[in-house]
Write a protein that holds these residues in place. Structure first.
Motif, PDB file in Angstrom:
ATOM      1  N   ALA A   1       0.837  -1.204   0.000  1.00 59.90           N
ATOM      2  CA  ALA A   1       0.000   0.000   0.000  1.00 59.90           C
ATOM      3  C   ALA A   1       0.871   1.253   0.000  1.00 59.90           C
ATOM      4  O   ALA A   1       1.041   1.923   1.015  1.00 59.90           O
ATOM      5  N   ASP A   2       1.453   1.540  -1.173  1.00 59.66           N
ATOM      6  CA  ASP A   2       2.250   2.748  -1.380  1.00 59.66           C
ATOM      7  C   ASP A   2       1.419   3.684  -2.259  1.00 59.66           C
ATOM      8  O   ASP A   2       1.185   3.390  -3.438  1.00 59.66           O
ATOM      9  N   MET A   3       0.967   4.804  -1.707  1.00 56.53           N
ATOM     10  CA  MET A   3       0.139   5.716  -2.498  1.00 56.53           C
ATOM     11  C   MET A   3       0.254   7.125  -1.947  1.00 56.53           C
ATOM     12  O   MET A   3       0.733   7.332  -0.827  1.00 56.53           O
ATOM     13  N   ILE A   4      -0.186   8.089  -2.767  1.00 52.22           N
ATOM     14  CA  ILE A   4      -0.104   9.488  -2.367  1.00 52.22           C
ATOM     15  C   ILE A   4      -1.437  10.181  -2.653  1.00 52.22           C
ATOM     16  O   ILE A   4      -2.138   9.843  -3.604  1.00 52.22           O
ATOM     17  N   ILE A   5      -1.776  11.130  -1.784  1.00 50.54           N
ATOM     18  CA  ILE A   5      -2.990  11.931  -1.941  1.00 50.54           C
ATOM     19  C   ILE A   5      -2.558  13.329  -2.371  1.00 50.54           C
ATOM     20  O   ILE A   5      -1.681  13.932  -1.742  1.00 50.54           O
ATOM     21  N   LEU A   6      -3.170  13.840  -3.455  1.00 50.63           N
ATOM     22  CA  LEU A   6      -2.754  15.101  -4.053  1.00 50.63           C
ATOM     23  C   LEU A   6      -3.761  16.222  -3.795  1.00 50.63           C
ATOM     24  O   LEU A   6      -4.925  15.963  -3.503  1.00 50.63           O
ATOM     25  N   ASP A   7      -3.292  17.440  -3.978  1.00 45.89           N
ATOM     26  CA  ASP A   7      -4.172  18.591  -3.752  1.00 45.89           C
ATOM     27  C   ASP A   7      -5.009  18.925  -4.986  1.00 45.89           C
ATOM     28  O   ASP A   7      -5.838  19.834  -4.942  1.00 45.89           O
ATOM     29  N   ARG A   8      -4.800  18.199  -6.098  1.00 44.81           N
ATOM     30  CA  ARG A   8      -5.550  18.450  -7.319  1.00 44.81           C
ATOM     31  C   ARG A   8      -5.616  17.184  -8.156  1.00 44.81           C
ATOM     32  O   ARG A   8      -4.780  16.278  -8.015  1.00 44.81           O
ATOM     33  N   ASN A   9      -6.611  17.128  -9.034  1.00 43.61           N
ATOM     34  CA  ASN A   9      -6.721  16.015  -9.977  1.00 43.61           C
ATOM     35  C   ASN A   9      -5.884  16.367 -11.202  1.00 43.61           C
ATOM     36  O   ASN A   9      -6.189  17.318 -11.928  1.00 43.61           O
ATOM     37  N   LEU A  10      -4.824  15.624 -11.425  1.00 43.24           N
ATOM     38  CA  LEU A  10      -3.900  15.931 -12.518  1.00 43.24           C
ATOM     39  C   LEU A  10      -4.583  15.912 -13.875  1.00 43.24           C
ATOM     40  O   LEU A  10      -4.130  16.582 -14.816  1.00 43.24           O
ATOM     41  N   PHE A  11      -5.664  15.141 -13.985  1.00 45.41           N
ATOM     42  CA  PHE A  11      -6.366  15.029 -15.257  1.00 45.41           C
ATOM     43  C   PHE A  11      -7.278  16.232 -15.524  1.00 45.41           C
ATOM     44  O   PHE A  11      -7.822  16.357 -16.618  1.00 45.41           O
ATOM     45  N   ASP A  12      -7.432  17.104 -14.539  1.00 45.71           N
ATOM     46  CA  ASP A  12      -8.321  18.253 -14.683  1.00 45.71           C
ATOM     47  C   ASP A  12      -7.579  19.570 -14.866  1.00 45.71           C
ATOM     48  O   ASP A  12      -8.211  20.628 -14.965  1.00 45.71           O
ATOM     49  N   VAL A  13      -6.240  19.529 -14.886  1.00 42.18           N
ATOM     50  CA  VAL A  13      -5.482  20.779 -14.936  1.00 42.18           C
ATOM     51  C   VAL A  13      -4.478  20.755 -16.085  1.00 42.18           C
ATOM     52  O   VAL A  13      -4.166  19.707 -16.657  1.00 42.18           O
ATOM     53  N   THR A  14      -3.946  21.916 -16.406  1.00 42.22           N
ATOM     54  CA  THR A  14      -2.977  22.061 -17.486  1.00 42.22           C
ATOM     55  C   THR A  14      -1.587  21.639 -17.003  1.00 42.22           C
ATOM     56  O   THR A  14      -1.330  21.576 -15.792  1.00 42.22           O
ATOM     57  N   PRO A  15      -0.667  21.343 -17.935  1.00 40.91           N
ATOM     58  CA  PRO A  15       0.681  20.903 -17.540  1.00 40.91           C
ATOM     59  C   PRO A  15       1.382  21.829 -16.565  1.00 40.91           C
ATOM     60  O   PRO A  15       2.060  21.369 -15.641  1.00 40.91           O
ATOM     61  N   ASP A  16       1.212  23.157 -16.742  1.00 33.79           N
ATOM     62  CA  ASP A  16       1.883  24.077 -15.828  1.00 33.79           C
ATOM     63  C   ASP A  16       1.316  23.991 -14.417  1.00 33.79           C
ATOM     64  O   ASP A  16       2.030  24.221 -13.427  1.00 33.79           O
ATOM     65  N   LYS A  17       0.045  23.617 -14.305  1.00 36.08           N
ATOM     66  CA  LYS A  17      -0.558  23.450 -12.981  1.00 36.08           C
ATOM     67  C   LYS A  17      -0.182  22.099 -12.364  1.00 36.08           C
ATOM     68  O   LYS A  17      -0.139  21.972 -11.140  1.00 36.08           O
ATOM     69  N   ILE A  18       0.065  21.101 -13.206  1.00 40.33           N
ATOM     70  CA  ILE A  18       0.583  19.829 -12.694  1.00 40.33           C
ATOM     71  C   ILE A  18       1.909  20.078 -11.973  1.00 40.33           C
ATOM     72  O   ILE A  18       2.191  19.504 -10.923  1.00 40.33           O
ATOM     73  N   ALA A  19       2.708  20.975 -12.533  1.00 35.78           N
ATOM     74  CA  ALA A  19       4.011  21.291 -11.943  1.00 35.78           C
ATOM     75  C   ALA A  19       3.891  21.836 -10.532  1.00 35.78           C
ATOM     76  O   ALA A  19       4.810  21.687  -9.716  1.00 35.78           O
ATOM     77  N   GLU A  20       2.758  22.455 -10.219  1.00 35.26           N
ATOM     78  CA  GLU A  20       2.560  23.066  -8.903  1.00 35.26           C
ATOM     79  C   GLU A  20       1.904  22.129  -7.899  1.00 35.26           C
ATOM     80  O   GLU A  20       1.584  22.546  -6.774  1.00 35.26           O
ATOM     81  N   THR A  21       1.719  20.874  -8.260  1.00 34.00           N
ATOM     82  CA  THR A  21       1.026  19.909  -7.400  1.00 34.00           C
ATOM     83  C   THR A  21       1.707  19.778  -6.042  1.00 34.00           C
ATOM     84  O   THR A  21       2.932  19.684  -5.945  1.00 34.00           O
ATOM     85  N   ARG A  22       0.879  19.746  -5.009  1.00 33.46           N
ATOM     86  CA  ARG A  22       1.361  19.481  -3.652  1.00 33.46           C
ATOM     87  C   ARG A  22       0.853  18.124  -3.190  1.00 33.46           C
ATOM     88  O   ARG A  22      -0.295  17.758  -3.438  1.00 33.46           O
ATOM     89  N   VAL A  23       1.719  17.395  -2.527  1.00 28.18           N
ATOM     90  CA  VAL A  23       1.329  16.120  -1.934  1.00 28.18           C
ATOM     91  C   VAL A  23       0.746  16.395  -0.555  1.00 28.18           C
ATOM     92  O   VAL A  23       1.386  17.035   0.284  1.00 28.18           O
ATOM     93  N   LEU A  24      -0.481  15.929  -0.334  1.00 31.48           N
ATOM     94  CA  LEU A  24      -1.129  16.128   0.965  1.00 31.48           C
ATOM     95  C   LEU A  24      -0.753  15.033   1.954  1.00 31.48           C
ATOM     96  O   LEU A  24      -0.639  15.286   3.151  1.00 31.48           O
ATOM     97  N   ARG A  25      -0.560  13.825   1.414  1.00 30.80           N
ATOM     98  CA  ARG A  25      -0.218  12.708   2.289  1.00 30.80           C
ATOM     99  C   ARG A  25       0.517  11.649   1.490  1.00 30.80           C
ATOM    100  O   ARG A  25       0.174  11.375   0.338  1.00 30.80           O
TER     101      ARG A  25
END
Length: 547
Positions: free
Chosen positions: A511-535
């Motif tokens: 069980a190796d997984m991460i929870i993100l602050d955004r859905n990568l499939f809903d944002v543009t590449p430049d916003k993917i770059a700004e992704t924060r890991v919540l957990r």
């Protein structure tokens, strides 16, 4: 109802509950995450809403309704509130201790001119001057007067203190006269294989050592204490957790690092699945003697632990493409390359690969130029001819450029293109000389397995989200997000030998997984770059939680 019948009913009910309790206990999970958008990277089921975890493994991956059976009185139930969840990221190219030099040794901005460089070195505290040496990162020769690095500037400020500064590509170094004396380098010292000692017009060394020549001085540097190595590894693991990285390949370790990794894992302190590649080859560039490398490999069983393997090697074929002292090896117009610029000769590489493959060792080769990649592909072809096709997948580290001929040879030979350093999304001087590098789409269309590596030492952190977004915005070599995420997760797990236990969110896997602050499939590449890991969850345990 008579008393006997009433008693029998009570007894029957008690027996039923007693019989059911073990079954309920067996089904109940330690933790359930639900109400999530879970991208599994599992081709059989791309998306899910919930997972159940028991004993560090996924026991359920599915919808919210189905996970209810796994919720018992002691189950920790987490509401993810619609956030995206994905497998932990695999960083295929790190330098876990070397990258921590920024916290161990003196630091100089790559933009520093000679005045700022000297000021930074003078300000370096005694705690970062081991055994009286000043060891620092980094300098750029073009920032020196006249655009040429020279020891005279260091000598004026530090006549009696040995100074060793790594160049911004981390492939070269500048030393002062005191360090040259300790190293025994003078105007008559011959260039080592795979390296160059630069000289002034009068024949005296400038102090700048290229590629393999750095070893002439670096072998005299004080070794890192064991406690420093352990702290560097733990600091790296914590940083990886912050950026959602749950597994790595260290692209070049020595015995001291291998031993520290083993000890940390045995002590229950290591929360990062790790494949460590032992440096092997020309000692001038691997920075350890061949005897030391062979000794570490011969003792590798003793260094194995639950989360750490050192059943892997790292070879360097050429150097860096960065100016002003590029040391990469290119093919000329006739398909030939300059053998004298190779760090290790082709025959030695082919023989080594054949032996390593027989011994079950995974191989990563640093190859930057088209000529170096030709040498690597030829060596792998020779290995396959002798050994046949094995389950091991040799890797070409960096994979910046390939000739058309070699591009078509990779997939049939089972070669992995490890894409690094993860700087392709950066626009500016750092990548200006790398136009046309990292052919993602061309490799994907040919069925070549790719992985992604930060090559963390070049950048401030091993954050791979900017690079994931960058793969979607790479001109005619752009690829889809689904392909980019596979490259960043399951591909690395398979190449490292743990694809059956990690790399995707599936029942039975860790069980190796991460929870993100955004859905990568809903944002543009430049916003993917700004992704924060919540957990970040590793083997079912939360090892990082954002503030």
């Amino acid at each position: 109802m008579s008393k006997p019948m009433h008693l029998r009913a009570l007894i029957a009910a008690w027996l039923a509950l007693a019989t059911a309790s073990p079954a309920l206990a067996e089904v109940a999970a330690d933790t359930v995450y639900r109400n999530a958008r879970i991208y599994t990277v599992d081709s059989a089921r791309r998306w899910a809403e919930a997972v159940a975890i028991r004993d560090g493994r996924f026991v359920y991956v599915g919808d919210n309704a189905g996970v209810k059976i796994f919720i018992g009185p002691k189950t920790d139930v987490e509401d993810v509130k619609g956030h995206m969840v994905m497998p932990g990221i695999h960083d295929a190219h790190q330098h876990m201790v070397i990258a921590q030099a920024r916290n161990i040794y003196c630091q100089v901005s790559s933009e520093a001119d000679i005045k700022a460089l000297i000021a930074a070195l003078k300000a370096c505290p005694a705690s970062k001057r081991p055994d009286g040496w000043i060891i620092a990162d980094v300098y750029r020769g073009d920032n020196f007067p006249g655009g040429q690095a020279d020891r005279k500037f260091l000598d004026e400020a530090f006549p009696d203190t040995p100074v060793y500064i790594r160049e911004w590509s981390f492939h070269h170094a500048l030393v002062n006269t005191k360090a040259l004396t300790i190293a025994g380098i003078d105007r008559n010292t011959p260039d080592p294989e795979g390296g160059t000692i630069l000289h002034r017009a009068d024949g005296e060394p400038t102090g700048e050592l290229l590629a393999g020549a750095t070893y002439l001085a670096s072998r005299h540097l004080p070794p890192l204490p064991e406690k420093t190595v352990r702290k560097a590894l733990l600091d790296t693991a914590a940083l990886c957790a912050q950026y959602g990285i749950t597994s790595v390949q260290d692209a070049g370790v020595t015995e001291s690092v291998a031993r520290a990794l083993h000890d940390l894992d045995r002590e229950g302190l290591w929360h990062l699945r790790t494949l460590a590649h032992v440096f092997w080859g020309n000692p001038a560039v691997s920075m350890v003697s061949l005897q030391e490398s062979e000794k570490t490999l011969s003792e590798r069983k003793a260094f194995r632990s639950e989360r750490v393997s050192i059943d892997a090697v790292k070879l360097l074929i050429d150097g860096s493409p960065l100016q002003p002292h590029h040391t990469d090896v290119e093919l000329d117009a006739h398909g030939h390359y300059d053998r004298s610029k190779l760090y290790t000769d082709p025959e030695t590489i082919a023989a080594a690969l054949t032996r390593f493959d027989k011994e079950g060792l995974r191989v990563k080769m640093h190859a930057v130029g088209t000529g170096a990649n030709r040498v690597a592909v030829d060596a792998i072809a020779a290995m396959r001819k002798v050994n046949g096709r094995s389950a091991l997948m040799p890797e070409l580290a960096h994979s910046l450029y390939f000739s058309q001929q070699d591009l078509d040879r990779l997939a049939p030979l089972g070669i992995v293109a490890e894409m690094s350093p993860a700087i392709w999304e950066i626009k500016g001087p750092l990548t200006a000389s790398l136009a046309g590098a990292w052919p993602f789409r061309s490799l994907l269309e040919r069925g070549v397995t790719m992985t992604i590596g930060s090559d963390w030492v070049v950048l401030p952190t091993p954050n791979l989200f900017p690079a994931i977004g960058g793969m979607l915005d790479h001109g005619d070599q752009s690829i889809s997000l689904a392909d980019a995420l596979a490259i960043a997760t399951i591909n690395g797990a398979r190449v490292s030998g743990w694809g059956d236990v990690a790399g995707s969110i599936e029942v039975g896997k860790m069980a190796d997984m991460i929870i993100l602050d955004r859905n990568l499939f809903d944002v543009t590449p430049d916003k993917i770059a700004e992704t924060r890991v919540l957990r970040t969850i590793f083997e079912g345990r939360v090892i990082y939680k954002a503030n």
